[in-house]
Design a protein around this motif. Structure first.
Motif, PDB file in Angstrom:
ATOM      1  N   LEU A 181       0.887  -1.392  -0.046  1.00  0.00           N
ATOM      2  CA  LEU A 181       0.159   0.000   0.175  1.00  0.00           C
ATOM      3  C   LEU A 181       0.566   1.227  -0.074  1.00  0.00           C
ATOM      4  O   LEU A 181       0.642   2.069  -0.839  1.00  0.00           O
ATOM      5  N   ARG A 286     -10.237  17.482  -9.153  1.00  0.00           N
ATOM      6  CA  ARG A 286     -10.073  16.011  -8.910  1.00  0.00           C
ATOM      7  C   ARG A 286      -8.595  15.846  -8.309  1.00  0.00           C
ATOM      8  O   ARG A 286      -8.506  14.809  -7.637  1.00  0.00           O
ATOM      9  N   PRO A 288      -6.901  17.101  -5.787  1.00  0.00           N
ATOM     10  CA  PRO A 288      -7.025  17.169  -4.246  1.00  0.00           C
ATOM     11  C   PRO A 288      -7.532  15.576  -3.819  1.00  0.00           C
ATOM     12  O   PRO A 288      -6.999  15.044  -3.079  1.00  0.00           O
ATOM     13  N   GLN A 289      -8.350  15.073  -4.678  1.00  0.00           N
ATOM     14  CA  GLN A 289      -8.986  13.864  -4.443  1.00  0.00           C
ATOM     15  C   GLN A 289      -7.975  12.773  -4.355  1.00  0.00           C
ATOM     16  O   GLN A 289      -7.887  11.899  -3.375  1.00  0.00           O
ATOM     17  N   VAL A 292      -5.437  13.150  -1.525  1.00  0.00           N
ATOM     18  CA  VAL A 292      -6.109  12.592  -0.363  1.00  0.00           C
ATOM     19  C   VAL A 292      -6.150  11.126  -0.275  1.00  0.00           C
ATOM     20  O   VAL A 292      -5.977  10.432   0.715  1.00  0.00           O
ATOM     21  N   GLY A 293      -6.586  10.553  -1.478  1.00  0.00           N
ATOM     22  CA  GLY A 293      -6.495   9.117  -1.605  1.00  0.00           C
ATOM     23  C   GLY A 293      -5.213   8.611  -1.256  1.00  0.00           C
ATOM     24  O   GLY A 293      -5.119   7.417  -0.553  1.00  0.00           O
ATOM     25  N   VAL A 296      -4.957   8.694   2.427  1.00  0.00           N
ATOM     26  CA  VAL A 296      -5.566   7.792   3.070  1.00  0.00           C
ATOM     27  C   VAL A 296      -4.849   6.275   3.268  1.00  0.00           C
ATOM     28  O   VAL A 296      -4.906   5.670   3.972  1.00  0.00           O
ATOM     29  N   LEU A 297      -4.324   5.823   1.874  1.00  0.00           N
ATOM     30  CA  LEU A 297      -3.988   4.616   1.686  1.00  0.00           C
ATOM     31  C   LEU A 297      -2.761   4.357   2.763  1.00  0.00           C
ATOM     32  O   LEU A 297      -2.618   3.771   3.400  1.00  0.00           O
ATOM     33  N   LEU A 299      -1.897   6.146   5.380  1.00  0.00           N
ATOM     34  CA  LEU A 299      -2.442   5.990   6.693  1.00  0.00           C
ATOM     35  C   LEU A 299      -2.980   4.666   7.086  1.00  0.00           C
ATOM     36  O   LEU A 299      -2.742   4.195   8.247  1.00  0.00           O
ATOM     37  N   PHE A 300      -3.790   4.127   6.190  1.00  0.00           N
ATOM     38  CA  PHE A 300      -4.408   2.768   6.382  1.00  0.00           C
ATOM     39  C   PHE A 300      -3.125   1.885   6.507  1.00  0.00           C
ATOM     40  O   PHE A 300      -3.084   0.790   7.607  1.00  0.00           O
TER      41      PHE A 300
END
Lengths: 307, 215
Positions: A181, A286, A288-289, A292-293, A296-297, A299-300
């Motif tokens: 990831l 799009r 920033p999306q 942020v994705g 999030v990856l 962080l996960f």
């Protein structure tokens, strides 16, 4: 320092200084081949740099000394960051606990100087580009930090040489999903940081959609050569990071390490070229999306490690 | 086997993120179908040693047929019929919903181990994945405007419940699971018809317009 270590350091510096302009050449060649064209020569960027260095420069009347600082700090920051990333052998030339932070700091310093230089030209247009660059950087940098945090946590090391060194195979064995990831997130960040296609198109000159290219429009001659060289070095730094990560810190000796690094870099450039040929640039809203994705990856991945 | 199950759980969470971030309904439907197919693998991967072959196979095949093939087919049909292909303006934007989803997933993974569960836990990621998928489904149902994406959210929610149900699958007769799947199928069928009617009445799938209805 033994002769072995000296040789390795020399090789690392030589690769770092000489190799980077080759990577954009590979990317351009892959793109051209996928589109069915011949494409520019692999060494095109070297020719461009040689041509630009011999040229004179034109400067905006409002530009002050900060204008020259941008290209210099950008290239120098990228080169210094390259010294931290272990190249052919395990410990890099510069290595100390916590140099992860120096890496992001050096890249940020380069960006800061570039933004200042763009603002210094007094052109509203370059100000717009600078605003965009900073906006996206504010999303990309935290994600990069979390990625490095994941690597550090998985290996239990605090320096890049340790993280991407001998501790890496064990980490891959234990935390393969989280590291995968993290590698994906790093690849997305590498595309964003280097102004590559899903975020920015390095070949476009359509003003409304440009981000990084806008900021360097006013640079010419040797300054522009430095800008191009700095961008190539930055691509090399991210490529080396990803290559070392994906290859699991291979290479006990110098030769296998160097061959692994070169193969990894070629693969990285090829992957960038394939991404660029297979998708269009995202609309600005799009972007920033995507970033942020990526955050999030990563962080996960971090949560998977600490639970 | 453990790492393979781990990969499946992580992929399920990845699909949660993807559905939260995607505005194209076609891609989102494909992603939810893929999630259903992945869930069909789980009963096989988590089967206990003294396995009841028929039971496990029935669970897996039922999930694959209903979640992976049947319902996505119905949804694609509803999408084509209503000629809607994008979620245009969700109540909560894509970036905030992605961030909220990420937050929920993180909390789920951080605290699921502390949840007291009467049955033995089959896999350390099971409860966390289930909770994060339920949370994602809830977010989708609440924050999307188009009826098709709300149905998708309902499906994701049910996928989370299915994952949680795997904890109990050793004790539960497979008739119960079959009944749940049948209910789900019927629900999506009804929603497909409702979508069709909403579309015919308002020539749009915006559920906000339903509040304009009067006697």
């Amino acid at each position: 320092m033994t002769a072995h270590a000296a040789l390795r350091a020399l090789l690392q510096v030589a690769l770092l200084v000489v190799l980077p302009p080759l990577l954009p050449g590979i990317v351009a060649r892959v793109k051209a081949r996928v589109a069915g064209r011949q494409g520019p020569p692999l060494l095109q960027l070297y020719f461009d740099l040689a041509r630009l260095v011999r040229k004179g420069e034109v400067k905006s009347r409002t530009a002050g000394p900060v204008f020259h600082l941008g290209p210099v700090v950008g290239a120098a920051g990228a080169l210094a960051a390259g010294l931290l990333v272990p190249g052919p052998g395990a410990p890099a030339l510069l290595s100390f606990p916590g140099d992860l932070f120096l890496l992001t700091g050096l890249l940020a310093a380069g960006r800061f100087a570039t933004v200042l230089a763009a603002l210094d030209t007094g052109s509203a247009f370059e100000g717009m580009g600078a605003a965009r660059e900073v906006t996206f950087a504010s999303l990309a940098e935290p994600a990069l930090f979390v990625c490095l945090l994941v690597l550090s946590r998985a290996t239990g090391e605090l320096s890049l040489s340790g993280v991407l060194g001998p501790a890496l195979p064990a980490a891959w064995a234990q935390w393969a999903p989280a590291l995968l990831l993290c590698a994906v997130a790093l690849f997305v960040l590498a595309l964003a940081e280097n102004a590559r296609i899903p975020v920015d198109d390095p070949t476009t000159h359509l003003e409304l959609t440009m981000i990084h290219e806008v900021m360097v429009l006013d640079h010419s001659g040797p300054d522009f050569a430095l800008v191009l060289y700095g961008a190539a070095v930055k691509l090399y730094v991210f490529g080396a990071l990803l290559a070392r990560l994906a290859l699991g810190g291979t290479g006990r000796g110098i030769l296998p390490g160097a061959v692994g690094l070169l193969a990894g870099l070629a693969l990285f450039a090829g992957a960038v070229g394939l991404v660029e040929s297979s998708m269009a640039r995202l609309r600005l809203v799009r972007v920033p999306q995507l970033l942020v994705g990526a955050g999030v990856l990563s962080l996960f991945a971090f949560v998977l490690l600490v639970r | 086997m453990a790492t393979f199950a781990q990969t499946v759980f992580i992929l399920v969470v990845m699909i949660d993120f993807f559905v939260l971030a995607s505005s194209r309904l076609k891609a989102a439907i494909a992603a939810v179908a893929a999630q259903g197919a992945l869930l069909a693998l789980l009963p096989l991967l988590l089967a206990p040693q003294e396995l009841h072959v028929l039971h496990v196979l029935a669970l897996s095949l039922g999930a694959l047929l209903v979640k992976g093939i049947g319902i996505p087919f119905l949804l694609r049909w509803a999408m084509r019929e209503a000629s809607v292909s994008r979620e245009v303006e969700p109540v909560v934007g894509y970036v905030p919903s992605l961030a909220l989803g990420g937050l929920g997933v993180m909390l789920a993974f951080a605290f699921s181990a502390t949840l007291p569960i009467p049955t033995p836990e089959k896999h350390p990621y099971l409860v966390a994945t289930s909770l994060s998928t339920v949370w994602t489904g809830l977010l989708l149902v609440v924050s999307r405007q188009k009826a098709v994406s709300q149905v998708l959210g309902f499906l994701v929610l049910e996928n989370g419940v299915f994952v949680f149900g795997l904890l109990l699958s050793d004790f539960m007769p497979w008739m119960v699971e079959a009944g749940v799947l049948l209910d789900l199928f019927a629900a999506v069928f009804v929603m497909g018809i409702v979508i069709f009617h909403i579309h015919r009445t308002f020539s749009s799938l915006d559920t906000g317009k339903l509040s304009a209805l009067r006697d």
